[in-house]
Each structure stands twice: as C-alpha cells, then as structure tokens.
Scaffold this active site. Structure first.
Site, short mmCIF file in Angstrom:
data_model
loop_
_atom_site.label_atom_id
_atom_site.label_comp_id
_atom_site.label_asym_id
_atom_site.label_seq_id
_atom_site.Cartn_x
_atom_site.Cartn_y
_atom_site.Cartn_z
N CYS A 32 -9.04 -10.09 -1.29
CA CYS A 32 -9.57 -10.74 -0.08
C CYS A 32 -9.81 -12.22 -0.38
CB CYS A 32 -10.85 -10.07 0.38
SG CYS A 32 -10.61 -8.38 0.95
N ARG B 51 -8.58 -14.71 2.50
CA ARG B 51 -7.68 -14.32 3.60
C ARG B 51 -8.38 -13.42 4.61
NH1 ARG B 51 -6.42 -9.03 3.60
NH2 ARG B 51 -6.89 -7.94 1.66
N ALA C 198 -16.75 -0.83 5.61
CA ALA C 198 -15.47 -0.39 6.19
C ALA C 198 -14.45 -0.32 5.06
CB ALA C 198 -15.02 -1.37 7.27
#
Length: 266
Positions: A149, A169, A265
């Site tokens: 990430c 990102r 998540a």
C-alpha cells in the site's frame, strides 16, 4: 499554541466530499484521489493525538521491515499481531516490504539492499535525486500476501535537513494511515541520524484515499476531539540503522485521546 492537523483535515475532507466507491473487500468506501499531507518533523513527532495510536506496533513493524523479514514469527515474539490477518498458516507473507527494501532481486541473481544504498547516497551524494526505495516489485506482487500500500519513498536533503516523501497507492485513512505517518516519520529520524543530518519534513502523498463505510461513525468521533500537542521522539545512538531496538526509541509527552476501535477490511 496552534496545532497543525494535516491528517484530521484530510480525514474531514474525504468524509465530507469523498465519492462513494466499491472496493476489493466488498465493504464500500468514500474516496478521493491524489491528496497530500506535510509534517515538519523538527516541530514534533506526528503521532496522532485525536486517538491513541499503538506506537509499540508501529515501531516493531518498522524494525521488522528493516530486518528484511517476511514471517510474522518475530512480530509475535514481541506481542505484535497487526499482520496476522494476511499471513499463511506458517506465518509467511511472501516477498513484502522488508524483503523488497533489503533484498530486491536483481537480474544477475544478486540482491539489492535498497536501505543501505539509500544511506550510502545520503552520506556521499546528498543532492542526488535518486535516493529512492521501492516496495512495488511488479514481478513479485503475485507472491505477496498483500501488494504494498505504501509503495515508494524518496529522500531529499536541503540545508542539512532530511525530508522524506512517501507515495501510498491505497490509503485506509482511519486505520492504516496513522500508522504509516508515524512509521515513516520514525524511519526519517533513523536515516537522518545515520547520515549525520537533522530532520526536515515528512510528506505523505496518497493515491486512493478512502474511508470505509463501516468506519464513518468512528471518524466522526475522532473529528469531534480537540487535537493536543505532538510528542517528542528520542532516539538512541547506534552505529547502524539495522542495530536499533525497540528500547532505543522513546516517545515523550504523548497525551492522546482514547483509542477508537474499528474493523479491518481484509
């Protein structure tokens, strides 16, 4: 005293103006693309005060990255479980951040230690525009438990001060980004100490900056709180960036509001 709140400002902006989007996890988000935050590291250590951030996990995760490790076993030895959701039954995560930082595979069959290379440039050619570390190895993404990430960061030296800019990102603003801010601020302090520099700015640049739909109430609670002064980071002297231990890293005068729990998540 005025307290700068780049994170809280971005959180509020995405909450109020973000576009509803679906996502890989099926949770749903509100999202904005291409946002930025700046922190002057000489003015305080950017560990959020509007909710308590578990700094032990931040510090151990960074030390784990610097080890070049890909297994959660070492994290478990130190009571850190933040990577458990993505690990295999044997604790493996594949060639994720630390592996790419310390052992990027070269075509010759050798491996490149990007952290050591960056430090060498900071010491010998601080005006270089190539002081970059990347975790985004396209050839190995399929083998990673989770593609990076926070994918790419660059160092910049001016007037004896070291700044770092991170490109992230995918940015889970409520749960992930507070860790990322503190982690890269800590890394910048470490790199500066090893290169004989003072700290400058930490600049965070985000791609898909999102708040998950099941984090909205927690975000509203956090934004209702008054920010408090940032703490101060104290770092012990070490001969190598790879010698730091958790005990070498001390955050003083951290007085946050209580932690706020929210589901991850996956």
């Amino acid at each position: 005293m005025s307290i700068v709140t780049p994170y809280e400002d971005l959180l509020r902006f995405v909450l109020e103006t973000g576009t509803p989007k679906s996502d890989r996890t099926g949770t749903g988000t509100r999202s904005l693309f291409g946002q930025q935050m700046r922190y002057d590291l000489s003015a305080g250590f950017p560990l959020l005060t509007t909710k308590k951030v578990h700094f032990k996990s931040v510090a151990y995760e960074l030390l784990w990255f610097l080890r070049g490790d890909s297994n959660i076993g070492w994290l478990h030895e130190h009571g850190v479980t933040i990577w458990d959701e993505w690990a295999s039954d044997t604790g493996e995560l594949g060639p994720i951040y630390g592996v790419q930082w310390r052992s990027w595979p070269a075509p010759s069959g050798e491996h490149i230690d990007q952290i050591s290379a960056a430090l060498d440039l900071l010491r010998t050619d601080p005006d270089s525009r190539r002081i970059i570390v990347s975790a985004w190895n396209v050839g190995e993404i399929e083998r990673m438990a989770l593609p990076p990430c926070h994918a790419f960061f660059q160092f910049y030296v001016a007037d004896g001060r070291l700044s770092c800019q991170l490109y992230q990102r995918s940015a889970d603003l409520f749960l992930g980004v507070p860790f990322n801010i503190a982690s890269y601020a800590l890394l910048t302090h470490m790199m500066a100490a090893q290169a004989g520099l003072s700290v400058g700015e930490f600049i965070w640049t985000g791609g898909d900056c999102h708040i998950y739909d099941n984090h909205v109430e927690q975000v509203r609670l956090q934004l209702s709180r008054e920010p408090r002064p940032y703490p101060k980071l104290l770092l012990a002297d070490r001969d190598s960036i790879f010698e730091y231990t958790y005990e070498d890293i001390v955050v003083k005068n951290y007085d946050p509001h209580p932690a706020i729990k929210a589901p991850v998540a996956v």
